[in-house]
Scaffold this active site. Sequence first.
Site, PDB file in Angstrom:
ATOM      1  N   SER A 157       0.791  -1.234   0.000  1.00 24.86           N
ATOM      2  CA  SER A 157       0.000   0.000   0.000  1.00 24.86           C
ATOM      3  C   SER A 157       0.817   1.275   0.000  1.00 24.86           C
ATOM      4  O   SER A 157       0.236   2.361  -0.081  1.00 24.86           O
ATOM      5  CB  SER A 157      -0.948   0.009   1.207  1.00 24.86           C
ATOM      6  N   LYS A 204       0.002   3.586  -2.734  1.00 20.44           N
ATOM      7  CA  LYS A 204      -1.084   4.563  -2.624  1.00 20.44           C
ATOM      8  C   LYS A 204      -0.541   5.994  -2.554  1.00 20.44           C
ATOM      9  O   LYS A 204      -1.279   6.949  -2.817  1.00 20.44           O
ATOM     10  CB  LYS A 204      -1.951   4.264  -1.420  1.00 20.44           C
ATOM     11  N   SER A 246      -6.113   2.760   4.618  1.00 18.79           N
ATOM     12  CA  SER A 246      -5.586   2.109   3.422  1.00 18.79           C
ATOM     13  C   SER A 246      -6.704   1.412   2.649  1.00 18.79           C
ATOM     14  O   SER A 246      -6.523   0.324   2.099  1.00 18.79           O
ATOM     15  CB  SER A 246      -4.485   1.111   3.797  1.00 18.79           C
TER      16      SER A 246
END
Length: 426
Positions: A109, A112, A167
């Site tokens: 993640s 991101k 997340s």
Amino acid sequence: MSALKKSVLTATAAALLPLVLVAPASATTHDDKPKGTSKSKTRKQPNPPAAMSTVGGPLLGRSGTQVRLGAGAPVLPEELSGRSWIVADAESGDVLASHNAHWRLPPASTLKMLFADTLLPKLPKATTHEVAPEDLEDVGPGSSLVGVKENLSYSVHDLWLGVFLRSGNDAVHVLSAMNGGIDKTVADMQAHAEELQALDTQVVSPDGYDASGQVSSAYDLTLIARSGMQKKDFREYASTVSAEFPGEGEGQKRETFEIQNTNRLLTGDYGMDPYKGVAGIKNGSTTHAGATFTGVAERKGKVLLVTVMNPDSGEDNAVYKEAGRLLDWGFEAAGKVTPVGELVAPRSTSGGDTGGAGPRQKSDDPGSEPVAAAKDGAGTEGTKGTEDTAGASGGMGAALAITGGVLVVLAAGVFLVNRRWPSRRS
């Protein structure tokens, strides 16, 4: 029994004893969320590539640890097990030390950050969107979720809170739908990575969910974080400890529920205090990526960026603790080491002087400005992307201000990171 026979039997038993006590290598298991044991030490670890990118300098393309200690400089911490890591000066772009900086690894993640840096300028935060069923169709099984529901409306601001704090892959997919769909968003992210010269990065999914061929590097993630922290909204979301997220209902009767940031350096955890001076940025963990983390912190006017990918010590919260050790080292070593490389400028930005700390440049990105983040305050995804939600209560004492009645952010003070893009080298 003769003394000779006894000696022979004793020697034979001694030779066989290690074979009895040591389990075969095939019996070793891999814990996706280590619980304090070091099972992983018995596994054979992969080696970094023999040749890696030299973006940022030739030393960064070498395998192993790269550091050039000067007089009075501290040695690097011994307790470092990440496959790849980097610590850099956020303002000058100087890389103080690195380890396999350009090793292309699954990012989880932390990808991101690129998603946010790409889309934040495109989607006004007050815009609302009613979630259609197809917006959530391709969210991967086991994904980390913030709790976005079909047929309910959310503001862009709400969705970004879901991305940064929890997340939430569901929030990522809704924002991607607002941007024209997953394929367009992936293409936009890839183009932005290339503009930043994050050339180790290959985007397949916008949320960091494990996907074949999706990779980044400690160098690239640090480069992306530095770009993201130029944006005011990025800084706010990255340093938010907790917030209220919309639940069921409509209008004034709509319920909310609290979401908390899963970045342990920001919030703390049981047996782990928030890191003094931290201001975000993003954590992640998947089956293939292991744990990953990129963070920014400030002490005494010095602002550092650190990235750690896939530590394998078995220590609880290893990715955060190793990042903290590198930050401690970096603050102590600043001014006492010769940089081993630099965080390069975006392709469209003209460089400054050859020292790597040229004049501030005006960004082409809307909403970009000098980095500001809170100081003196202090999701990981599990197997196949499941967000780790535990341990967000340890750092609530660092939440010193409430913005708009819904955000708890770190606000003991504000520091600025003036963008000083290093010059591009021929």
